[in-house]
Design a protein around this motif. Structure first.
Motif, PDB file in Angstrom:
ATOM      1  N   ILE A  45       4.649  -2.943   7.369  1.00  0.00           N
ATOM      2  CA  ILE A  45       3.057  -2.436   7.706  1.00  0.00           C
ATOM      3  C   ILE A  45       2.500  -2.308   6.278  1.00  0.00           C
ATOM      4  O   ILE A  45       1.232  -2.901   5.848  1.00  0.00           O
ATOM      5  CB  ILE A  45       2.983  -1.199   8.123  1.00  0.00           C
ATOM      6  CG1 ILE A  45       3.356  -1.640   9.911  1.00  0.00           C
ATOM      7  CG2 ILE A  45       1.572  -0.676   8.474  1.00  0.00           C
ATOM      8  CD1 ILE A  45       3.701  -0.436  10.773  1.00  0.00           C
ATOM      9  N   SER A  46       3.128  -1.895   5.054  1.00  0.00           N
ATOM     10  CA  SER A  46       2.713  -1.690   3.829  1.00  0.00           C
ATOM     11  C   SER A  46       2.306  -2.949   3.127  1.00  0.00           C
ATOM     12  O   SER A  46       1.385  -3.013   2.161  1.00  0.00           O
ATOM     13  CB  SER A  46       3.471  -0.746   2.996  1.00  0.00           C
ATOM     14  OG  SER A  46       4.978  -1.317   2.674  1.00  0.00           O
ATOM     15  N   PRO A  82      -0.749  -4.909   6.320  1.00  0.00           N
ATOM     16  CA  PRO A  82      -1.398  -3.985   7.428  1.00  0.00           C
ATOM     17  C   PRO A  82      -1.809  -4.540   8.587  1.00  0.00           C
ATOM     18  O   PRO A  82      -2.190  -3.772   9.428  1.00  0.00           O
ATOM     19  CB  PRO A  82      -2.304  -3.233   6.415  1.00  0.00           C
ATOM     20  CG  PRO A  82      -2.251  -3.436   5.070  1.00  0.00           C
ATOM     21  CD  PRO A  82      -1.432  -4.853   5.031  1.00  0.00           C
ATOM     22  N   VAL A 142       1.984   4.596   1.580  1.00  0.00           N
ATOM     23  CA  VAL A 142       2.282   5.053   3.082  1.00  0.00           C
ATOM     24  C   VAL A 142       2.251   6.633   2.989  1.00  0.00           C
ATOM     25  O   VAL A 142       3.035   7.415   2.320  1.00  0.00           O
ATOM     26  CB  VAL A 142       3.358   4.660   3.626  1.00  0.00           C
ATOM     27  CG1 VAL A 142       3.424   5.109   5.071  1.00  0.00           C
ATOM     28  CG2 VAL A 142       3.517   2.880   3.707  1.00  0.00           C
ATOM     29  N   SER A 174       0.883  -1.217  -0.055  1.00  0.00           N
ATOM     30  CA  SER A 174      -0.081  -0.025  -0.174  1.00  0.00           C
ATOM     31  C   SER A 174       0.770   1.380  -0.141  1.00  0.00           C
ATOM     32  O   SER A 174       2.309   1.266   0.386  1.00  0.00           O
ATOM     33  CB  SER A 174      -0.782  -0.070   1.194  1.00  0.00           C
ATOM     34  OG  SER A 174      -0.253   0.149   2.545  1.00  0.00           O
ATOM     35  N   ARG A 208      -4.509   1.056  14.093  1.00  0.00           N
ATOM     36  CA  ARG A 208      -3.660  -0.189  14.545  1.00  0.00           C
ATOM     37  C   ARG A 208      -2.307   0.199  15.277  1.00  0.00           C
ATOM     38  O   ARG A 208      -2.043   1.219  14.864  1.00  0.00           O
ATOM     39  CB  ARG A 208      -3.648  -0.923  13.637  1.00  0.00           C
ATOM     40  CG  ARG A 208      -4.645  -1.737  12.802  1.00  0.00           C
ATOM     41  CD  ARG A 208      -4.458  -2.546  11.633  1.00  0.00           C
ATOM     42  NE  ARG A 208      -4.196  -3.835  11.966  1.00  0.00           N
ATOM     43  CZ  ARG A 208      -4.889  -4.774  12.573  1.00  0.00           C
ATOM     44  NH1 ARG A 208      -6.043  -4.624  12.678  1.00  0.00           N
ATOM     45  NH2 ARG A 208      -4.320  -6.027  12.827  1.00  0.00           N
ATOM     46  N   THR A 229      -2.077   3.431   3.594  1.00  0.00           N
ATOM     47  CA  THR A 229      -1.688   3.123   4.852  1.00  0.00           C
ATOM     48  C   THR A 229      -1.488   4.613   5.527  1.00  0.00           C
ATOM     49  O   THR A 229      -0.759   5.146   4.990  1.00  0.00           O
ATOM     50  CB  THR A 229      -0.727   2.332   5.202  1.00  0.00           C
ATOM     51  OG1 THR A 229      -0.795   1.032   4.774  1.00  0.00           O
ATOM     52  CG2 THR A 229      -0.420   2.099   6.716  1.00  0.00           C
ATOM     53  N   ARG A 252      -7.558  -1.054   1.376  1.00  0.00           N
ATOM     54  CA  ARG A 252      -5.927  -1.233   1.618  1.00  0.00           C
ATOM     55  C   ARG A 252      -5.009  -0.964   0.403  1.00  0.00           C
ATOM     56  O   ARG A 252      -4.158  -1.536   0.558  1.00  0.00           O
ATOM     57  CB  ARG A 252      -6.012  -2.730   1.601  1.00  0.00           C
ATOM     58  CG  ARG A 252      -6.914  -3.373   2.882  1.00  0.00           C
ATOM     59  CD  ARG A 252      -7.113  -4.726   3.048  1.00  0.00           C
ATOM     60  NE  ARG A 252      -5.816  -5.566   2.947  1.00  0.00           N
ATOM     61  CZ  ARG A 252      -5.286  -6.148   4.212  1.00  0.00           C
ATOM     62  NH1 ARG A 252      -6.051  -5.921   5.280  1.00  0.00           N
ATOM     63  NH2 ARG A 252      -4.129  -6.623   4.159  1.00  0.00           N
ATOM     64  N   TYR A 299      -1.364   3.622  13.098  1.00  0.00           N
ATOM     65  CA  TYR A 299      -1.813   3.779  11.695  1.00  0.00           C
ATOM     66  C   TYR A 299      -3.015   3.238  11.379  1.00  0.00           C
ATOM     67  O   TYR A 299      -3.723   2.494  12.348  1.00  0.00           O
ATOM     68  CB  TYR A 299      -0.630   3.291  10.642  1.00  0.00           C
ATOM     69  CG  TYR A 299      -0.728   1.491  10.866  1.00  0.00           C
ATOM     70  CD1 TYR A 299      -1.444   0.844  10.054  1.00  0.00           C
ATOM     71  CD2 TYR A 299      -0.165   1.015  11.942  1.00  0.00           C
ATOM     72  CE1 TYR A 299      -1.550  -0.549  10.102  1.00  0.00           C
ATOM     73  CE2 TYR A 299       0.005  -0.401  11.913  1.00  0.00           C
ATOM     74  CZ  TYR A 299      -0.602  -1.164  10.963  1.00  0.00           C
ATOM     75  OH  TYR A 299      -0.593  -2.505  11.138  1.00  0.00           O
ATOM     76  N   TYR A 300      -3.671   3.399  10.316  1.00  0.00           N
ATOM     77  CA  TYR A 300      -4.984   3.035   9.804  1.00  0.00           C
ATOM     78  C   TYR A 300      -4.932   2.731   8.197  1.00  0.00           C
ATOM     79  O   TYR A 300      -3.938   3.386   7.513  1.00  0.00           O
ATOM     80  CB  TYR A 300      -6.190   3.721  10.307  1.00  0.00           C
ATOM     81  CG  TYR A 300      -6.422   5.078   9.748  1.00  0.00           C
ATOM     82  CD1 TYR A 300      -7.133   5.292   8.497  1.00  0.00           C
ATOM     83  CD2 TYR A 300      -5.810   6.261  10.425  1.00  0.00           C
ATOM     84  CE1 TYR A 300      -7.374   6.505   8.143  1.00  0.00           C
ATOM     85  CE2 TYR A 300      -6.135   7.600   9.983  1.00  0.00           C
ATOM     86  CZ  TYR A 300      -6.698   7.779   8.763  1.00  0.00           C
ATOM     87  OH  TYR A 300      -6.925   8.753   8.263  1.00  0.00           O
ATOM     88  N   VAL A 301      -5.579   1.772   7.976  1.00  0.00           N
ATOM     89  CA  VAL A 301      -5.628   1.382   6.415  1.00  0.00           C
ATOM     90  C   VAL A 301      -6.932   1.896   5.571  1.00  0.00           C
ATOM     91  O   VAL A 301      -7.925   1.590   6.505  1.00  0.00           O
ATOM     92  CB  VAL A 301      -5.348  -0.139   6.370  1.00  0.00           C
ATOM     93  CG1 VAL A 301      -5.199  -0.375   5.069  1.00  0.00           C
ATOM     94  CG2 VAL A 301      -4.062  -0.152   6.954  1.00  0.00           C
ATOM     95  N   THR A 302      -6.939   2.442   4.544  1.00  0.00           N
ATOM     96  CA  THR A 302      -8.191   2.603   4.030  1.00  0.00           C
ATOM     97  C   THR A 302      -8.856   1.517   3.356  1.00  0.00           C
ATOM     98  O   THR A 302      -8.340   0.431   3.617  1.00  0.00           O
ATOM     99  CB  THR A 302      -7.941   3.480   2.398  1.00  0.00           C
ATOM    100  OG1 THR A 302      -6.982   2.567   1.713  1.00  0.00           O
ATOM    101  CG2 THR A 302      -7.369   4.736   2.921  1.00  0.00           C
TER     102      THR A 302
END
Length: 85
Positions: free
Chosen positions: A40-41, A44, A12, A10, A56, A78, A75, A69-72
């Protein structure tokens, strides 16, 4: 996914206060943080859910970094809200 391609990452994006903290990190701390951001990318779901939020919390005790962080929904992005290194 074809065998020659790895997992899709994802994009970032860092927001305040993460950007403010990023500017205060040393080169070594930034390097450690980079490894966590890449992890994380790619995945996630590494972090644990913060109850009652979309956030998260990822902590890597070996590299001594923490990322909140949070993810859309799709995904693809991030969004990093907070970092410690």
């Amino acid at each position: 996914m074809s065998p020659e391609h790895g997992a899709r990452r994802s994009q970032v994006v860092m927001v305040e206060p993460a950007l403010t903290q990023l500017n205060k990190l040393t080169a070594n701390e930034t390097h450690r943080l980079d490894r966590a951001i890449v992890a994380i990318s790619v995945n996630p779901e590494l972090g644990t859910e913060v109850p009652g939020t979309l956030l998260r919390d990822y902590a890597d005790e070996i590299d001594a970094v923490r990322v909140i962080y949070y993810v859309t929904a799709l995904r693809t992005i991030t969004i990093v809200a907070y970092i410690e290194a």
